[in-house]
Design a protein around this motif. Structure first.
Motif, PDB file in Angstrom:
ATOM      1  N   VAL A 199       0.833  -1.208   0.000  1.00 38.71           N
ATOM      2  CA  VAL A 199       0.000   0.000   0.000  1.00 38.71           C
ATOM      3  C   VAL A 199       0.866   1.255   0.000  1.00 38.71           C
ATOM      4  O   VAL A 199       0.579   2.238  -0.703  1.00 38.71           O
ATOM      5  N   ILE A 200       1.946   1.256   0.784  1.00 43.06           N
ATOM      6  CA  ILE A 200       2.833   2.416   0.819  1.00 43.06           C
ATOM      7  C   ILE A 200       3.507   2.616  -0.538  1.00 43.06           C
ATOM      8  O   ILE A 200       3.630   3.753  -1.032  1.00 43.06           O
ATOM      9  N   MET A 201       3.928   1.526  -1.169  1.00 45.84           N
ATOM     10  CA  MET A 201       4.601   1.643  -2.462  1.00 45.84           C
ATOM     11  C   MET A 201       3.651   2.026  -3.576  1.00 45.84           C
ATOM     12  O   MET A 201       4.061   2.637  -4.579  1.00 45.84           O
ATOM     13  N   ILE A 202       2.375   1.682  -3.447  1.00 48.94           N
ATOM     14  CA  ILE A 202       1.397   2.089  -4.456  1.00 48.94           C
ATOM     15  C   ILE A 202       1.357   3.611  -4.561  1.00 48.94           C
ATOM     16  O   ILE A 202       1.244   4.179  -5.659  1.00 48.94           O
ATOM     17  N   ALA A 203       1.452   4.289  -3.410  1.00 53.54           N
ATOM     18  CA  ALA A 203       1.458   5.755  -3.423  1.00 53.54           C
ATOM     19  C   ALA A 203       2.629   6.291  -4.235  1.00 53.54           C
ATOM     20  O   ALA A 203       2.494   7.279  -4.969  1.00 53.54           O
ATOM     21  N   GLY A 204       3.795   5.646  -4.111  1.00 53.67           N
ATOM     22  CA  GLY A 204       4.943   6.082  -4.896  1.00 53.67           C
ATOM     23  C   GLY A 204       4.790   5.789  -6.376  1.00 53.67           C
ATOM     24  O   GLY A 204       5.170   6.604  -7.225  1.00 53.67           O
ATOM     25  N   LEU A 205       4.219   4.635  -6.711  1.00 54.02           N
ATOM     26  CA  LEU A 205       4.031   4.292  -8.119  1.00 54.02           C
ATOM     27  C   LEU A 205       3.017   5.208  -8.784  1.00 54.02           C
ATOM     28  O   LEU A 205       3.195   5.622  -9.939  1.00 54.02           O
ATOM     29  N   VAL A 206       1.948   5.536  -8.081  1.00 50.56           N
ATOM     30  CA  VAL A 206       0.918   6.409  -8.658  1.00 50.56           C
ATOM     31  C   VAL A 206       1.455   7.818  -8.863  1.00 50.56           C
ATOM     32  O   VAL A 206       1.028   8.537  -9.779  1.00 50.56           O
ATOM     33  N   ALA A 207       2.414   8.245  -8.025  1.00 51.92           N
ATOM     34  CA  ALA A 207       2.953   9.609  -8.111  1.00 51.92           C
ATOM     35  C   ALA A 207       3.928   9.802  -9.266  1.00 51.92           C
ATOM     36  O   ALA A 207       4.298  10.938  -9.571  1.00 51.92           O
ATOM     37  N   ILE A 208       4.371   8.712  -9.913  1.00 53.50           N
ATOM     38  CA  ILE A 208       5.299   8.847 -11.046  1.00 53.50           C
ATOM     39  C   ILE A 208       4.556   9.473 -12.221  1.00 53.50           C
ATOM     40  O   ILE A 208       3.501   8.968 -12.637  1.00 53.50           O
ATOM     41  N   PRO A 209       5.062  10.575 -12.787  1.00 49.79           N
ATOM     42  CA  PRO A 209       4.381  11.205 -13.934  1.00 49.79           C
ATOM     43  C   PRO A 209       4.279  10.233 -15.113  1.00 49.79           C
ATOM     44  O   PRO A 209       5.248   9.557 -15.469  1.00 49.79           O
ATOM     45  N   LYS A 210       3.114  10.168 -15.702  1.00 53.48           N
ATOM     46  CA  LYS A 210       2.904   9.240 -16.811  1.00 53.48           C
ATOM     47  C   LYS A 210       3.680   9.634 -18.053  1.00 53.48           C
ATOM     48  O   LYS A 210       4.021   8.770 -18.871  1.00 53.48           O
ATOM     49  N   ASP A 211       3.953  10.949 -18.225  1.00 51.49           N
ATOM     50  CA  ASP A 211       4.653  11.362 -19.436  1.00 51.49           C
ATOM     51  C   ASP A 211       6.088  10.826 -19.478  1.00 51.49           C
ATOM     52  O   ASP A 211       6.638  10.603 -20.558  1.00 51.49           O
ATOM     53  N   ILE A 212       6.688  10.585 -18.297  1.00 51.70           N
ATOM     54  CA  ILE A 212       8.046  10.018 -18.281  1.00 51.70           C
ATOM     55  C   ILE A 212       8.024   8.588 -18.806  1.00 51.70           C
ATOM     56  O   ILE A 212       8.856   8.194 -19.628  1.00 51.70           O
ATOM     57  N   ASP A 213       7.062   7.806 -18.340  1.00 50.38           N
ATOM     58  CA  ASP A 213       6.947   6.425 -18.810  1.00 50.38           C
ATOM     59  C   ASP A 213       6.586   6.382 -20.287  1.00 50.38           C
ATOM     60  O   ASP A 213       7.119   5.558 -21.047  1.00 50.38           O
ATOM     61  N   GLU A 214       5.699   7.272 -20.724  1.00 51.49           N
ATOM     62  CA  GLU A 214       5.323   7.298 -22.144  1.00 51.49           C
ATOM     63  C   GLU A 214       6.495   7.700 -23.013  1.00 51.49           C
ATOM     64  O   GLU A 214       6.688   7.154 -24.110  1.00 51.49           O
ATOM     65  N   ALA A 215       7.316   8.651 -22.537  1.00 50.13           N
ATOM     66  CA  ALA A 215       8.490   9.049 -23.313  1.00 50.13           C
ATOM     67  C   ALA A 215       9.486   7.898 -23.426  1.00 50.13           C
ATOM     68  O   ALA A 215      10.110   7.697 -24.485  1.00 50.13           O
ATOM     69  N   ALA A 216       9.633   7.128 -22.342  1.00 49.15           N
ATOM     70  CA  ALA A 216      10.534   5.976 -22.394  1.00 49.15           C
ATOM     71  C   ALA A 216      10.012   4.921 -23.359  1.00 49.15           C
ATOM     72  O   ALA A 216      10.797   4.278 -24.075  1.00 49.15           O
ATOM     73  N   ARG A 217       8.711   4.745 -23.413  1.00 51.70           N
ATOM     74  CA  ARG A 217       8.136   3.785 -24.365  1.00 51.70           C
ATOM     75  C   ARG A 217       8.388   4.229 -25.802  1.00 51.70           C
ATOM     76  O   ARG A 217       8.709   3.407 -26.678  1.00 51.70           O
ATOM     77  N   ASP A 219      10.852   5.980 -26.842  1.00 54.87           N
ATOM     78  CA  ASP A 219      12.275   5.786 -27.139  1.00 54.87           C
ATOM     79  C   ASP A 219      12.652   4.328 -27.275  1.00 54.87           C
ATOM     80  O   ASP A 219      13.823   4.013 -27.537  1.00 54.87           O
ATOM     81  N   GLY A 220      11.687   3.422 -27.080  1.00 58.06           N
ATOM     82  CA  GLY A 220      11.949   2.002 -27.266  1.00 58.06           C
ATOM     83  C   GLY A 220      12.390   1.256 -26.031  1.00 58.06           C
ATOM     84  O   GLY A 220      12.860   0.114 -26.135  1.00 58.06           O
ATOM     85  N   ALA A 221      12.259   1.860 -24.841  1.00 54.54           N
ATOM     86  CA  ALA A 221      12.656   1.181 -23.610  1.00 54.54           C
ATOM     87  C   ALA A 221      11.658   0.076 -23.272  1.00 54.54           C
ATOM     88  O   ALA A 221      10.440   0.303 -23.298  1.00 54.54           O
ATOM     89  N   GLY A 222      12.193  -1.105 -22.969  1.00 57.76           N
ATOM     90  CA  GLY A 222      11.342  -2.223 -22.604  1.00 57.76           C
ATOM     91  C   GLY A 222      10.893  -2.157 -21.155  1.00 57.76           C
ATOM     92  O   GLY A 222      11.210  -1.218 -20.417  1.00 57.76           O
ATOM     93  N   TYR A 223      10.153  -3.214 -20.745  1.00 57.51           N
ATOM     94  CA  TYR A 223       9.592  -3.229 -19.395  1.00 57.51           C
ATOM     95  C   TYR A 223      10.682  -3.205 -18.347  1.00 57.51           C
ATOM     96  O   TYR A 223      10.637  -2.395 -17.403  1.00 57.51           O
ATOM     97  N   TRP A 224      11.683  -4.071 -18.456  1.00 59.53           N
ATOM     98  CA  TRP A 224      12.701  -4.169 -17.414  1.00 59.53           C
ATOM     99  C   TRP A 224      13.597  -2.941 -17.383  1.00 59.53           C
ATOM    100  O   TRP A 224      14.034  -2.509 -16.311  1.00 59.53           O
ATOM    101  N   ARG A 225      13.864  -2.353 -18.546  1.00 58.32           N
ATOM    102  CA  ARG A 225      14.673  -1.137 -18.556  1.00 58.32           C
ATOM    103  C   ARG A 225      13.926   0.013 -17.900  1.00 58.32           C
ATOM    104  O   ARG A 225      14.501   0.795 -17.142  1.00 58.32           O
ATOM    105  N   ARG A 226      12.638   0.108 -18.183  1.00 55.27           N
ATOM    106  CA  ARG A 226      11.840   1.149 -17.525  1.00 55.27           C
ATOM    107  C   ARG A 226      11.724   0.888 -16.022  1.00 55.27           C
ATOM    108  O   ARG A 226      11.708   1.822 -15.221  1.00 55.27           O
ATOM    109  N   MET A 227      11.692  -0.382 -15.647  1.00 58.94           N
ATOM    110  CA  MET A 227      11.580  -0.720 -14.238  1.00 58.94           C
ATOM    111  C   MET A 227      12.837  -0.291 -13.462  1.00 58.94           C
ATOM    112  O   MET A 227      12.743   0.335 -12.399  1.00 58.94           O
ATOM    113  N   PHE A 228      14.028  -0.616 -14.007  1.00 54.37           N
ATOM    114  CA  PHE A 228      15.262  -0.365 -13.266  1.00 54.37           C
ATOM    115  C   PHE A 228      15.810   1.049 -13.463  1.00 54.37           C
ATOM    116  O   PHE A 228      16.598   1.511 -12.632  1.00 54.37           O
ATOM    117  N   GLU A 229      15.421   1.728 -14.529  1.00 58.66           N
ATOM    118  CA  GLU A 229      15.964   3.053 -14.781  1.00 58.66           C
ATOM    119  C   GLU A 229      14.989   4.182 -14.468  1.00 58.66           C
ATOM    120  O   GLU A 229      15.413   5.335 -14.332  1.00 58.66           O
TER     121      GLU A 229
END
Length: 317
Positions: A199-217, A219-229
């Motif tokens: 539950v505590i970590m869900i708050a951190g995951l929800v707070a990540i801006p979606k545009d950062i993840d979309e920009a990584a997608r 650029d061709g970043a896969g799931y594990w690269r987006r996870m660790f970077e």
């Protein structure tokens, strides 16, 4: 219609309002701040400061259940604790119990948090089932595990026999073997606290801006690269906070040990919290129990300072 001169004369006839003459409580920032802080201050003093002060006073006395008179004995109770082999075993078990539990709680909490933030059918049911171990009273859930880990009628042993991992008349004795008993206690504790970390970590995951993840997608970043970077670096402060809460609950928890093993077999699963309870409450040696319990404070303080420093470095970096 009144002219400007008449309005000025009327204003001069009205008595001047002194600054702060009619200020309400809601306008007084200083008084309002103390009003809101007062319940927290009372709570800390009544449930933290006073018991801690009493523990220190008892630890340097000879108070017992049979003789409640107070006599100062200095550091005698701490010397007795150092000479007690069960104390050192409890200290080692506390460090092992906390270390292994925290690693598993953080890892499993991160996995559960990723599952719970995803969109799929029946997510509400999954969330309910995940949070159920945390919302269930600890005594009730521990008693359920006491039945599941029974030496003779364990359903887990029955499943292992069904798949051929155990012989027809073999039993695992989950709570009767020292290593299995410690592993069982750790497993039950991790099962209880993982939902809180999730539950505590869900708050951190929800707070990540979606545009950062979309920009990584893009650029061709896969799931594990987006996870660790991206994901893990951005939720590290929240992960540290969940680890801090988990460490506090683990250091001070004795309910699972008391219900499942009562510190056995042969004190192999005793932790500092349970040993302090058995010596001070059930054994009647209040002073000795208080001395053992006080060793929790420096350990917990050191863990809290270390985790908070890590959080600060992550935020500054």
């Amino acid at each position: 219609m009144a002219t400007a001169t008449e309005q000025a004369q009327a204003a001069r006839r009205e008595p001047p309002v002194r600054p702060g003459a009619r200020r309400r409580l809601s306008d007084r920032e200083g008084a309002l701040a103390w009003t809101f802080m007062l319940p927290s201050v009372i709570y800390i003093i009544a449930l933290v400061a006073l018991p801690f002060g009493l523990a220190i006073a008892f630890a340097v006395s000879d108070v017992s259940a049979g003789d409640p008179s107070y006599d100062y004995v200095g550091m005698l109770n701490f010397e007795r604790a150092f000479d007690d082999p069960v104390f050192w075993r409890s200290l080692g078990n506390t460090l092992i119990f906390t270390g292994i539990s925290m690693v598993l709680i953080v890892l499993l909490g991160k996995v559960l948090a990723n599952i719970l933030v995803a969109n799929f059918k029946g997510k509400w049911l999954v969330r309910f089932l995940v949070l159920l171990p945390w919302t269930t009273p600890v005594a009730l859930s521990s008693i359920s595990w006491l039945w599941l880990l029974d030496s003779i009628y364990s359903p887990i042993d029955w499943v292992l026999r069904l798949f051929g991992f155990l012989g027809p008349n073999d039993n695992m004795y989950w709570l009767g073997e020292p290593n299995l008993a410690m592993g069982s206690i750790i497993a039950v504790h991790v099962w209880r606290l993982t939902p809180l970390a999730a539950v505590i970590m869900i708050a951190g995951l929800v707070a990540i801006p979606k545009d950062i993840d979309e920009a990584a997608r893009v650029d061709g970043a896969g799931y594990w690269r987006r996870m660790f970077e991206i994901t893990i670096p951005m939720v590290l402060p929240v992960v540290a906070v969940s680890a801090l809460f988990g460490a506090i609950f683990t250091f001070t928890d004795m309910a699972v040990v008391r219900v499942l093993t009562r510190g056995g077999p042969n004190d192999s699963t005793q932790v500092l919290a349970s040993w302090a309870f058995y010596r001070g409450i059930e054994g009647g040696d209040v002073a000795q129990g208080a001395a053992v319990a006080l060793f929790l404070f420096p350990l917990l303080l050191a863990a809290a300072i270390a985790i908070l420093r890590v959080v600060r470095r992550i935020e500054v970096g």
